[in-house]
Design a protein around this motif. Sequence first.
Motif, PDB file in Angstrom:
ATOM      1  N   ILE A 145      -6.338  -5.069  12.418  1.00 30.82           N
ATOM      2  CA  ILE A 145      -6.179  -4.312  10.947  1.00 30.82           C
ATOM      3  C   ILE A 145      -6.777  -3.202  11.027  1.00 30.82           C
ATOM      4  CG2 ILE A 145      -6.970  -4.725   8.520  1.00 30.82           C
ATOM      5  CD1 ILE A 145      -4.747  -6.691   9.622  1.00 30.82           C
ATOM      6  N   TRP A 146      -8.035  -2.892  11.437  1.00 31.07           N
ATOM      7  CA  TRP A 146      -8.580  -1.624  11.260  1.00 31.07           C
ATOM      8  C   TRP A 146      -7.820  -0.474  11.855  1.00 31.07           C
ATOM      9  CZ3 TRP A 146     -10.385   1.938  14.979  1.00 31.07           C
ATOM     10  CH2 TRP A 146     -11.071   2.988  14.510  1.00 31.07           C
ATOM     11  N   ALA A 147      -7.313  -0.888  13.168  1.00 29.62           N
ATOM     12  CA  ALA A 147      -6.256   0.179  13.961  1.00 29.62           C
ATOM     13  C   ALA A 147      -5.175   0.298  12.991  1.00 29.62           C
ATOM     14  CB  ALA A 147      -6.133  -0.578  15.363  1.00 29.62           C
TER      15      ALA A 147
ATOM     16  N   PHE B 286      -4.444   0.381   9.695  1.00 28.65           N
ATOM     17  CA  PHE B 286      -4.899   1.073   8.696  1.00 28.65           C
ATOM     18  C   PHE B 286      -5.006   2.565   9.208  1.00 28.65           C
ATOM     19  CE2 PHE B 286      -4.740  -2.674   6.457  1.00 28.65           C
ATOM     20  CZ  PHE B 286      -4.997  -2.305   5.128  1.00 28.65           C
ATOM     21  N   GLN B 287      -5.819   2.694  10.228  1.00 29.77           N
ATOM     22  CA  GLN B 287      -6.072   4.042  10.733  1.00 29.77           C
ATOM     23  C   GLN B 287      -4.776   4.760  11.200  1.00 29.77           C
ATOM     24  OE1 GLN B 287      -9.198   5.625  10.852  1.00 29.77           O
ATOM     25  NE2 GLN B 287      -9.902   4.085   9.771  1.00 29.77           N
ATOM     26  N   TRP B 288      -3.917   4.093  11.692  1.00 31.84           N
ATOM     27  CA  TRP B 288      -2.579   4.542  12.209  1.00 31.84           C
ATOM     28  C   TRP B 288      -1.817   4.997  10.791  1.00 31.84           C
ATOM     29  CZ3 TRP B 288       2.161   2.182  10.648  1.00 31.84           C
ATOM     30  CH2 TRP B 288       3.126   2.782  11.207  1.00 31.84           C
ATOM     31  N   ARG B 289      -1.988   4.057   9.780  1.00 31.86           N
ATOM     32  CA  ARG B 289      -1.264   4.409   8.310  1.00 31.86           C
ATOM     33  C   ARG B 289      -1.914   5.711   8.070  1.00 31.86           C
ATOM     34  NH1 ARG B 289      -2.502   3.396   3.375  1.00 31.86           N
ATOM     35  NH2 ARG B 289      -1.073   3.432   1.961  1.00 31.86           N
ATOM     36  N   ASN B 290      -3.238   5.640   7.920  1.00 29.17           N
ATOM     37  CA  ASN B 290      -3.761   7.000   7.389  1.00 29.17           C
ATOM     38  C   ASN B 290      -3.398   8.188   8.203  1.00 29.17           C
ATOM     39  OD1 ASN B 290      -4.869   5.342   5.569  1.00 29.17           O
ATOM     40  ND2 ASN B 290      -6.686   5.179   6.647  1.00 29.17           N
TER      41      ASN B 290
ATOM     42  N   LEU C 173      -5.508 -10.418   3.115  1.00 34.48           N
ATOM     43  CA  LEU C 173      -5.971 -10.100   4.621  1.00 34.48           C
ATOM     44  C   LEU C 173      -6.922 -11.119   5.010  1.00 34.48           C
ATOM     45  CD1 LEU C 173      -6.810  -6.264   4.436  1.00 34.48           C
ATOM     46  CD2 LEU C 173      -4.945  -7.453   5.733  1.00 34.48           C
TER      47      LEU C 173
ATOM     48  N   ARG D  19       0.854  -1.190  -0.155  1.00 30.90           N
ATOM     49  CA  ARG D  19      -0.006  -0.079   0.078  1.00 30.90           C
ATOM     50  C   ARG D  19       0.974   1.151   0.015  1.00 30.90           C
ATOM     51  NH1 ARG D  19      -5.516   1.382   2.086  1.00 30.90           N
ATOM     52  NH2 ARG D  19      -6.576  -0.387   0.967  1.00 30.90           N
TER      53      ARG D  19
ATOM     54  N   TRP E  81      -9.359  -8.543  13.036  1.00 25.29           N
ATOM     55  CA  TRP E  81     -10.210  -7.392  12.151  1.00 25.29           C
ATOM     56  C   TRP E  81      -9.771  -6.030  12.845  1.00 25.29           C
ATOM     57  CZ3 TRP E  81      -9.648  -8.098   7.294  1.00 25.29           C
ATOM     58  CH2 TRP E  81      -9.864  -9.257   6.629  1.00 25.29           C
ATOM     59  N   ALA E  82     -10.017  -5.970  14.181  1.00 30.01           N
ATOM     60  CA  ALA E  82      -9.960  -4.906  15.041  1.00 30.01           C
ATOM     61  C   ALA E  82      -8.424  -4.355  14.826  1.00 30.01           C
ATOM     62  CB  ALA E  82     -10.359  -5.118  16.475  1.00 30.01           C
TER      63      ALA E  82
END
Length: 273
Positions: free
Chosen positions: A259-261, A263-267, A190, A91, A256-257
């Motif tokens: 993974i969501w965390a 991706f939020q950190w990366r954004n 994933l 990504r 999955w929680a």
Amino acid sequence: MGQVLFIVWRESVEALLVVGILNAWMNHNAAGRAGKPYLWGGVALGLVIAVALAVALFAAGTLMAGAQDYFQTGMVFIASALIVQMVLWMREHGRTLKKELESGLSEKAASNNWWGVTILSALAIAREGSETVVFLYGSLAEAQGMELAKLGLAGLIGLALALLTFYLLQLGGKVLSWRLFFRVTEVMLLLLGASLFLNGVEKLISMDVLPTLVDPVWDSSALLDDTSPFGGLMASLTGYRAQPALMSLIAYALFWAGIWALFQWRNRRQAAA
């Protein structure tokens, strides 16, 4: 077999991507043709490194015979983490990978020093090959006889599909675009990472390290039996369970929680940059 085919296919495409970019640049630039022996030498070196890791892993598993279940469980969790890391890396670098590689090649051609190409291609092949070994270690370690032969056939089919996919991707988006390929396989990766994480948790349950809590929570075998051919494929690729224990559901949700965390950190990091 489904896991083996998918992993070999996806990892081979990534390796072909890097080597293909390097080779194409050298074909279209006269100054780069001198670097071809270094490129293919790096590919050979990367294969040797990947094979050496495979031998080392299986040797370690044999030496740890008394704790083999724990070793295999650890490898499953490592494989799941590597899949997540791979998705995050692609990504971040997928859009600029071609430009970065070609820029580096221009510098190597200007200085007539191609050893960096050897290291780069060796790392690309070794990375994908090593990840493949780690991902498939559990399946290969437990397989015997005809099952091992089936896994080998699945691996060969995966490699053939990777070559076909790479060819289609080289058509410039007429049939299949890189963007679509990475988006679709990112989701599949994933799901596979979640499946591997769940496998690790279930191994810990079978070793009485974790409780089941409630087993089963439901039974959806009438809709899709995970012991059937298609159900088994869905189970290996997505983590589907017809009769899940509560601990398994909690573990799946936690994955999955996480993974969501991530991706939020990366954004947030990208927005700050």
